[in-house]
Write an enzyme that holds these catalytic residues in place. Sequence first.
Site, PDB file in Angstrom:
ATOM      1  N   HIS A  54      35.876  21.317  35.867  1.00 22.18           N
ATOM      2  CA  HIS A  54      35.875  20.504  37.093  1.00 22.18           C
ATOM      3  C   HIS A  54      35.292  19.131  36.771  1.00 22.18           C
ATOM      4  O   HIS A  54      34.762  18.913  35.689  1.00 22.18           O
ATOM      5  CB  HIS A  54      35.141  21.186  38.248  1.00 22.18           C
ATOM      6  CG  HIS A  54      33.663  21.397  38.039  1.00 22.18           C
ATOM      7  ND1 HIS A  54      33.140  22.171  37.027  1.00 22.18           N
ATOM      8  CD2 HIS A  54      32.590  20.919  38.722  1.00 22.18           C
ATOM      9  CE1 HIS A  54      31.817  22.173  37.105  1.00 22.18           C
ATOM     10  NE2 HIS A  54      31.454  21.417  38.119  1.00 22.18           N
ATOM     11  N   HIS A  56      32.740  17.242  37.693  1.00 18.78           N
ATOM     12  CA  HIS A  56      31.344  16.793  37.737  1.00 18.78           C
ATOM     13  C   HIS A  56      30.877  16.275  36.376  1.00 18.78           C
ATOM     14  O   HIS A  56      31.207  16.843  35.332  1.00 18.78           O
ATOM     15  CB  HIS A  56      30.419  17.926  38.211  1.00 18.78           C
ATOM     16  CG  HIS A  56      30.490  18.140  39.694  1.00 18.78           C
ATOM     17  ND1 HIS A  56      30.113  19.314  40.304  1.00 18.78           N
ATOM     18  CD2 HIS A  56      30.910  17.308  40.696  1.00 18.78           C
ATOM     19  CE1 HIS A  56      30.296  19.204  41.620  1.00 18.78           C
ATOM     20  NE2 HIS A  56      30.774  17.997  41.874  1.00 18.78           N
ATOM     21  N   ASP A  58      28.188  16.382  34.729  1.00 17.36           N
ATOM     22  CA  ASP A  58      27.477  17.262  33.786  1.00 17.36           C
ATOM     23  C   ASP A  58      28.414  18.271  33.111  1.00 17.36           C
ATOM     24  O   ASP A  58      27.966  19.114  32.337  1.00 17.36           O
ATOM     25  CB  ASP A  58      26.291  17.970  34.468  1.00 17.36           C
ATOM     26  CG  ASP A  58      26.700  18.878  35.608  1.00 17.36           C
ATOM     27  OD1 ASP A  58      27.660  18.549  36.322  1.00 17.36           O
ATOM     28  OD2 ASP A  58      26.052  19.932  35.783  1.00 17.36           O
ATOM     29  N   HIS A  59      29.715  18.160  33.376  1.00 19.34           N
ATOM     30  CA  HIS A  59      30.707  18.998  32.684  1.00 19.34           C
ATOM     31  C   HIS A  59      31.713  18.179  31.878  1.00 19.34           C
ATOM     32  O   HIS A  59      32.347  18.714  30.975  1.00 19.34           O
ATOM     33  CB  HIS A  59      31.440  19.901  33.688  1.00 19.34           C
ATOM     34  CG  HIS A  59      30.508  20.887  34.314  1.00 19.34           C
ATOM     35  ND1 HIS A  59      30.413  22.203  33.914  1.00 19.34           N
ATOM     36  CD2 HIS A  59      29.558  20.726  35.271  1.00 19.34           C
ATOM     37  CE1 HIS A  59      29.455  22.808  34.597  1.00 19.34           C
ATOM     38  NE2 HIS A  59      28.927  21.934  35.433  1.00 19.34           N
ATOM     39  N   HIS A 113      33.531  25.072  44.940  1.00 20.87           N
ATOM     40  CA  HIS A 113      32.469  24.161  44.473  1.00 20.87           C
ATOM     41  C   HIS A 113      33.016  22.730  44.475  1.00 20.87           C
ATOM     42  O   HIS A 113      32.394  21.805  45.006  1.00 20.87           O
ATOM     43  CB  HIS A 113      32.045  24.599  43.076  1.00 20.87           C
ATOM     44  CG  HIS A 113      31.062  23.701  42.409  1.00 20.87           C
ATOM     45  ND1 HIS A 113      29.778  23.519  42.864  1.00 20.87           N
ATOM     46  CD2 HIS A 113      31.174  22.916  41.300  1.00 20.87           C
ATOM     47  CE1 HIS A 113      29.150  22.669  42.066  1.00 20.87           C
ATOM     48  NE2 HIS A 113      29.971  22.280  41.112  1.00 20.87           N
ATOM     49  N   ASP A 136      31.400  26.015  37.541  1.00 22.16           N
ATOM     50  CA  ASP A 136      30.352  26.187  38.554  1.00 22.16           C
ATOM     51  C   ASP A 136      30.866  26.954  39.769  1.00 22.16           C
ATOM     52  O   ASP A 136      30.324  26.827  40.867  1.00 22.16           O
ATOM     53  CB  ASP A 136      29.820  24.822  39.013  1.00 22.16           C
ATOM     54  CG  ASP A 136      29.029  24.115  37.929  1.00 22.16           C
ATOM     55  OD1 ASP A 136      28.826  24.702  36.848  1.00 22.16           O
ATOM     56  OD2 ASP A 136      28.619  22.966  38.170  1.00 22.16           O
ATOM     57  N   HIS A 174      26.242  27.101  33.889  1.00 25.81           N
ATOM     58  CA  HIS A 174      24.795  26.841  33.907  1.00 25.81           C
ATOM     59  C   HIS A 174      23.997  28.114  33.646  1.00 25.81           C
ATOM     60  O   HIS A 174      24.433  29.211  33.996  1.00 25.81           O
ATOM     61  CB  HIS A 174      24.351  26.301  35.282  1.00 25.81           C
ATOM     62  CG  HIS A 174      24.779  24.896  35.560  1.00 25.81           C
ATOM     63  ND1 HIS A 174      24.012  23.805  35.223  1.00 25.81           N
ATOM     64  CD2 HIS A 174      25.890  24.411  36.153  1.00 25.81           C
ATOM     65  CE1 HIS A 174      24.632  22.688  35.603  1.00 25.81           C
ATOM     66  NE2 HIS A 174      25.789  23.030  36.169  1.00 25.81           N
TER      67      HIS A 174
HETATM   68 ZN   LIG Z   1      29.587  21.201  39.276  1.00 29.71          ZN
END
Ligand SMILES: [Zn+2]
Length: 261
Positions: A54, A56, A58-59, A113, A136, A174
């Site tokens: 996805h 985001h 942090d990915h 999400h 996530d 995570h």
């Molecule tokens: Zn995320």
Amino acid sequence: MRILAIPCLTDNYAYLVVCETSGLSALVDASEAGPVIDAARAAGLAPRAIWSTHHHHDHVGGNEEVARALGVADVLGHVSDRGRIPGQTRFLDTGDTFTLGALEIRTQHIPGHTLGAIAYIVRDPATGETALFTGDTLFCAGCGRLFEGTPAQMHASLQSLAAVGPAARVYCGHEYTEGNLRFAKHVEPTNAAVDAAMARAHALRANGEPTIATRIEDELATNPFLRVRSAEIRRTLGIAEGADDATALGAIRSAKDGFRG
Ligand SMILES: [Zn+2]
């Protein structure tokens, strides 16, 4: 199939997926460039693709630098994440299939999400093993926050992942397992499977090891977001017995958002 978890940022995981027959490999979620590049080089691997779960940061924050450094040719993501995933070259949806050497991969759109979340379902025909890269959306003992989607979408997405089969292994985005299990215990205090999962998670973390990967059958036994019909969870959170599954999931998600355990 061999899977290496690469700790990134505070509590993210990127992964290297390796076909042991062909030696071919791919990366899941290049969260940040440094650890991902180092892990691939240390393993002597030259991944040919990044599979983004996805949009985001942090990915996908490492996508472009990792692609440059390792000579990655393709960045995969959901078709609706066009413009949101740096370097994306392939635009996938539910039911698309491709291979990595002898490994067979199928993608599944799992909104909730985010609206463009996608799972990579990897089957090794040689061993019969299946690995799910869930980003996530499905966490070990939890699910992601509903930043873009609805409870009904998250419920449908989680059910579609559970339907892959009880033995499938869950590789999520995570290391949230211990916190998720504290919430699971709070809402379903007599669930012995939650106690067993907590003991396992504590032992692994005490050794500095990831709690990844659980199996879908473990998630069905412990994860409140896959247990929306549990009478005990409904009693704890005051969810009506007759409430539909999506309504129950929404109430469980709201309770988790406010949980300080
Ligand atoms: Zn995320």
